[in-house]
Write a protein that holds these residues in place. Structure first.
Motif, mmCIF file in Angstrom:
data_model
loop_
_atom_site.group_PDB
_atom_site.id
_atom_site.type_symbol
_atom_site.label_atom_id
_atom_site.label_comp_id
_atom_site.label_asym_id
_atom_site.label_seq_id
_atom_site.Cartn_x
_atom_site.Cartn_y
_atom_site.Cartn_z
ATOM 1 N N THR A 26 0.512 -1.083 -0.046
ATOM 2 C CA THR A 26 -0.094 0.107 0.041
ATOM 3 C C THR A 26 0.997 1.467 -0.040
ATOM 4 N N VAL A 29 -4.617 2.711 8.128
ATOM 5 C CA VAL A 29 -6.144 2.365 7.760
ATOM 6 C C VAL A 29 -6.066 1.586 6.521
ATOM 7 N N LEU A 30 -5.058 2.058 5.438
ATOM 8 C CA LEU A 30 -5.439 1.168 4.473
ATOM 9 C C LEU A 30 -4.901 -0.168 4.440
ATOM 10 N N TYR A 73 -4.745 -1.972 7.319
ATOM 11 C CA TYR A 73 -5.747 -2.805 8.023
ATOM 12 C C TYR A 73 -6.844 -3.006 7.165
ATOM 13 N N THR A 74 -7.110 -2.441 6.459
ATOM 14 C CA THR A 74 -8.431 -2.675 5.580
ATOM 15 C C THR A 74 -8.096 -3.854 4.753
ATOM 16 N N VAL A 75 -6.957 -3.720 4.041
ATOM 17 C CA VAL A 75 -6.567 -4.670 3.239
ATOM 18 C C VAL A 75 -6.261 -6.109 4.043
ATOM 19 N N LEU A 83 -7.727 -6.996 6.453
ATOM 20 C CA LEU A 83 -9.038 -7.510 6.887
ATOM 21 C C LEU A 83 -9.842 -8.105 5.779
ATOM 22 N N LEU A 84 -9.498 -7.884 4.709
ATOM 23 C CA LEU A 84 -10.000 -8.491 3.649
ATOM 24 C C LEU A 84 -9.312 -9.800 3.215
#
Length: 637
Positions: free
Chosen positions: A580, A608-609, A611-613, A615-616
Motif C-alpha cells: 500500500t 487504515v489502508l 488494516y483494511t486490506v 481484513l479482506l
C-alpha cells in the motif's frame, strides 16, 4: 516535443520530472481513422557528470516528453545530452539509463490471479447459500448441540465466581450448586460432509472471528504490545521508503538531527519487540500443550500448522504484488524505480526463496530480494524451526533449557560484534543509503547483520524463557509484599537502559548522515553488539511487569479489548503495508513536500489502508484456510 528545464534547488531536489500528466494527455488526430490518439510519451533519464561521482547518493533524474517515434532509450538519452551541451560546464554531462512509459500487457499471471479472486468470491457466495439452508437457532439444551455446531461462550457460575470456557464440548457439571447459562447460539444440522468445507468460507462467521474482542485474560496485554510494535515498524518504513520521494530533502536531513526523530530512526527496535512477543506466545502455547499431553507433542502437526498459517497468505499476496499491483501504477517514480531494477521481476526469479523462508540469505544482494521487507517472515520461520526443540528441553530440564538459551544469546552477541569489527559496519542501517564503505570496506547492497538469524535471535529466545516463566508461575501466584519497591526498581532500570538506546547516538552527535568512520570501530562493536540485548531486557521487563502486577496503567492500556481485533490482523497488516505504501508513493507524479504533519497524515492513511486490506485477506483467505485445517484435523468447524 517539450521539456522542463531544471533549477538549482536549495532544498536538495535533484529529481526533475516535469509535467507527467500533461505529457501523457497530449493527443493528435489520426487522419486515417479520425480518432484522437496519444501524441507523445514520457521518458526519464539520469544525468551523469565527472563532478558528481561519489558526491551524490543517486544520479539526478530529468524527465522529457517526446514523440512516440523517438520515445526510446537511445533517443531520449541523446536528446537530453545535446540539450545540456549549450551550458558552459555541461560539456561532459551525459544522459544515461533512459527509460520510457510502456503499456503493460495483461499476461497469464494476471488472468490466473483474477480467476483465483473470482473463485474465492464464488465460493463465498456458495457458502452463504449453504449457511442459509442448514443454519438453525437452538435453545440452551444439550440435545440441540448437533454435529458441526458452532458454539458461543458458555458461562459457568460456581458459588458466585464465574469463568469462561471456550470449545466445542459441553461444560462439566460437577455439583448440584453449579448454575450453567448459555447464550443463544447457532448451529448446523445434518450438513452433508461434501458441503462442510464450503462453510469454512462463511463470510459472516469469519468476520466475527476476526473482529472478536474476546481475550485470554492472563496474557491479554500481549495483543496491545504486538499491535504497537507493528505500528512502529510501519512508521519507520513510511519514513525510510518515503525519503526517496521528498522534494525538500535537506529539511528531512535537518530533522534527522532532532531528538524526536530518534523514535523513527530506531523503529528497528520494534522488530525485536515483535520477535520477543512471538517467542512468548510460542513458548506459552507449546508448554501448555506439553503439560496437557503429559510431555508428548505432535511435532508434524506443530510445524505444519505454522507453515499453514503463514504460507498460503504469503503466496496470495506475492501473486497480487507481481501480477496485479503493477497495473495500478503509472508515474515518473515507477520509471525511477525501474532504472534500478523492477522489484516484481525479482519475485519471478527468486519466489522460491520466499516460499522456503530463506530470502534473508538468497539472493546474496538484498536489493534483489523478492518483497524485500519480508525478511522478518524468514526470521520468524527460521526461529520457529528450533523453538519447539528448545521448549521441549525446557520442559524436561529447566537448567539445560536455560543454558541453551544463554548460549544462544552469547553466540548472537559475539557474532554481531565480530561482523561489525571485521567489515567496519555502521551502527545504523540508514547509513547504508549514503555511505558505501568504512575502514575495511563493505558493500551496502549486502546485508550482514540486520536480517540474519544469528544476529537477531536474542529477543526471540528471551521471549521463550519469559513464556516459560509465565507458564510455571501463574500471575495470581506471584504476590510480592515488596511489589512497589520492585516495580520502582524495575521501571527505573528499564528507563536507564531505554534512554541511551533510543537517544544516545543523538546526544553523542552520531547522526546517520555522517560518515560511520567518525565513530571508532571499538565503539561501534560495543554499541552494535549490545544494543539488541539491552533493548530485549527493556521490553522483557515491560512484559514481566504486566504479567505479575507491576504494570499498573501500562497493563490496563495494553490489555484493552480494543487491541484484540487489530492483533488478529497483525500478520496481514505487516505483509501488505509496503504494498500500500509503494502504491501510494510510486503513483505520485510530483515530489512530496516533507513536513512532520504531511508524514503523519501519510502514516495514518497507510495504517487504515493496510488494516483494511489485511481484513479482506483475513476474511477471504486466512481464516477460511485455518477453519479448513481444523475441519480436516479435528472434524469440527
Amino acid at each position: 516535443m517539450y521539456f522542463y528545464l531544471p533549477f538549482p534547488s536549495v532544498l536538495g531536489h535533484i529529481l526533475v520530472f516535469g509535467h507527467f500528466d500533461q505529457c501523457m494527455a497530449l493527443k493528435k488526430l489520426n487522419n486515417k481513422t479520425g480518432v484522437m490518439e496519444s501524441a507523445a510519451n514520457y521518458c526519464l533519464t539520469r544525468l551523469k557528470h565527472p563532478l558528481m561521482e561519489g558526491k551524490l547518493p543517486a544520479l539526478p533524474a530529468f524527465g522529457v516528453c517526446l514523440p512516440h517515434a523517438c520515445a526510446n532509450e537511445r533517443d531520449s538519452n541523446a536528446f537530453v545530452t545535446e540539450l545540456f551541451r549549450v551550458l558552459r560546464r555541461a560539456k561532459e554531462l551525459e544522459a544515461v539509463q533512459g527509460i520510457c512509459i510502456k503499456p503493460l500487457a495483461k499476461n497469464a499471471g494476471f488472468y490466473i490471479m483474477a480467476s483465483l479472486i473470482g473463485l474465492i468470491i464464488v465460493t463465498i457466495t456458495a457458502a452463504a447459500v449453504v449457511d442459509c439452508i442448514y443454519r438453525r437457532r437452538y435453545k440452551e439444551s444439550p440435545n440441540n448441540l448437533l454435529h458441526g455446531s458452532e458454539l458461543n461462550d458458555v458461562t459457568v457460575q460456581i458459588y458466585g465466581d464465574s469463568k469462561t470456557v471456550n470449545g466445542n464440548g459441553l461444560p462439566v457439571m460437577t455439583t448440584q450448586h453449579t448454575v450453567v447459562t448459555q447464550k443463544p447460539k447457532y448451529g448446523y444440522a445434518n450438513v452433508p460432509a461434501c458441503l462442510k468445507p464450503l462453510l469454512c468460507y462463511n463470510i459472516m462467521t469469519n468476520v466475527r472471528s476476526v473482529l472478536s474482542t474476546r481475550v485470554e485474560e492472563e496474557i491479554s496485554f500481549l495483543h496491545g504490545f504486538r499491535v504497537l510494535s507493528i505500528w512502529w515498524i510501519i512508521l519507520g518504513n513510511t519514513y525510510f521508503f518515503g525519503r526517496n520521494f521528498f522534494e525538500n530533502s535537506l529539511s528531512f536531513f535537518a530533522d534527522i538531527k532532532t531528538a524526536k526523530f530518534q523514535l523513527i530512526l530506531n523503529s528497528g527496535y520494534a522488530v525485536d519487540g515483535f520477535l520477543m512477543v512471538t517467542g512468548v506466545l510460542i513458548s506459552y502455547a507449546l508448554l501448555r500443550e506439553l503439560q496437557k499431553n503429559n510431555g508428548k507433542l505432535n511435532w508434524l502437526s506443530v510445524y505444519f500448522h505454522r507453515w499453514w498459517i503463514l504460507t498460503p497468505v504469503y503466496m496470495f499476496v506475492m501473486l497480487f504484488y507481481v501480477y496485479v499491483l503493477p497495473h495500478g501504477i503509472q508515474s515518473p517514480f515507477k520509471l525511477l524505480i525501474a532504472q534500478e531494477g523492477i522489484p516484481t521481476d525479482y519475485c519471478k526469479s527468486h519466489w522460491w526463496t520466499n516460499m522456503l523462508y530463506i530470502n534473508n540469505f538468497i539472493p546474496f544482494l538484498k536489493t534483489r530480494q523478492c518483497m524485500n521487507w519480508t525478511w522478518l517472515l524468514a526470521l520468524d520461520m527460521q526461529f520457529f524451526l528450533i523453538a519447539p526443540l528448545i521448549i521441549y528441553v525446557l520442559y524436561k530440564n529447566r537448567i539445560a533449557g536455560m543454558a541453551v538459551i544463554g548460549a544462544l544469546i552469547v553466540a548472537c552477541v559475539a557474532a554481531t560484534m565480530s561482523l561489525i569489527g571485521y567489515y567496519g559496519l555502521p551502527i545504523h542501517h540508514w547509513q547504508d543509503a549514503v555511505y558505501n564503505s568504512t575502514e575495511t570496506g563493505y558493500d551496502k547492497n549486502i546485508d550482514y547483520i540486520n536480517e540474519k538469524p544469528y544476529t537477531r535471535i536474542t529477543p526471540f529466545v528471551i521471549g521463550l524463557a519469559l513464556g516459560y516463566v509465565f507458564h510455571i508461575i501463574p500471575a495470581n501466584k506471584a504476590s510480592n509484599p515488596n511489589s512497589r519497591l520492585m516495580a520502582a526498581i524495575g521501571w527505573t532500570v528499564s528507563l536507564v537502559l531505554a534512554v541511551p538506546l533510543l537517544f544516545g547516538a543523538h546526544f553523542a552527535g552520531w547522526y546517520v548522515e555522517r560518515p560511520p568512520q567518525e565513530m571508532s570501530v571499538s565503539s561501534r562493536i560495543a554499541y552494535g553488539g549490545l544494543q539488541r540485548l539491552g533493548w530485549s531486557l527493556v521490553i522483557g521487563w515491560i512484559l514481566f511487569a504486566c504479567q505479575y502486577g507491576y504494570g499498573g496503567p501500562v497493563r490496563r492500556f495494553l490489555a484493552s479489548r480494543f487491541w484484540r481485533p487489530l492483533s488478529s490482523l497483525t500478520y496481514g497488516a505487516y505483509i501488505v503495508h509496503m504494498l500500500t505504501l509503494q502504491l501510494h508513493l510510486a503513483s505520485q507524479i510530483h515530489m512530496i513536500y516533507y513536513s512532520g504533519l504531511n508524514m503523519l497524515c501519510i502514516f495514518l492513511a497507510q495504517l487504515v489502508l493496510a488494516y483494511t486490506v489485511a481484513l479482506l485477506i483475513a476474511v477471504l483467505v486466512e481464516v477460511p484456510l485455518l477453519r479448513l485445517e481444523r475441519l480436516i484435523l479435528r472434524r469440527a468447524l
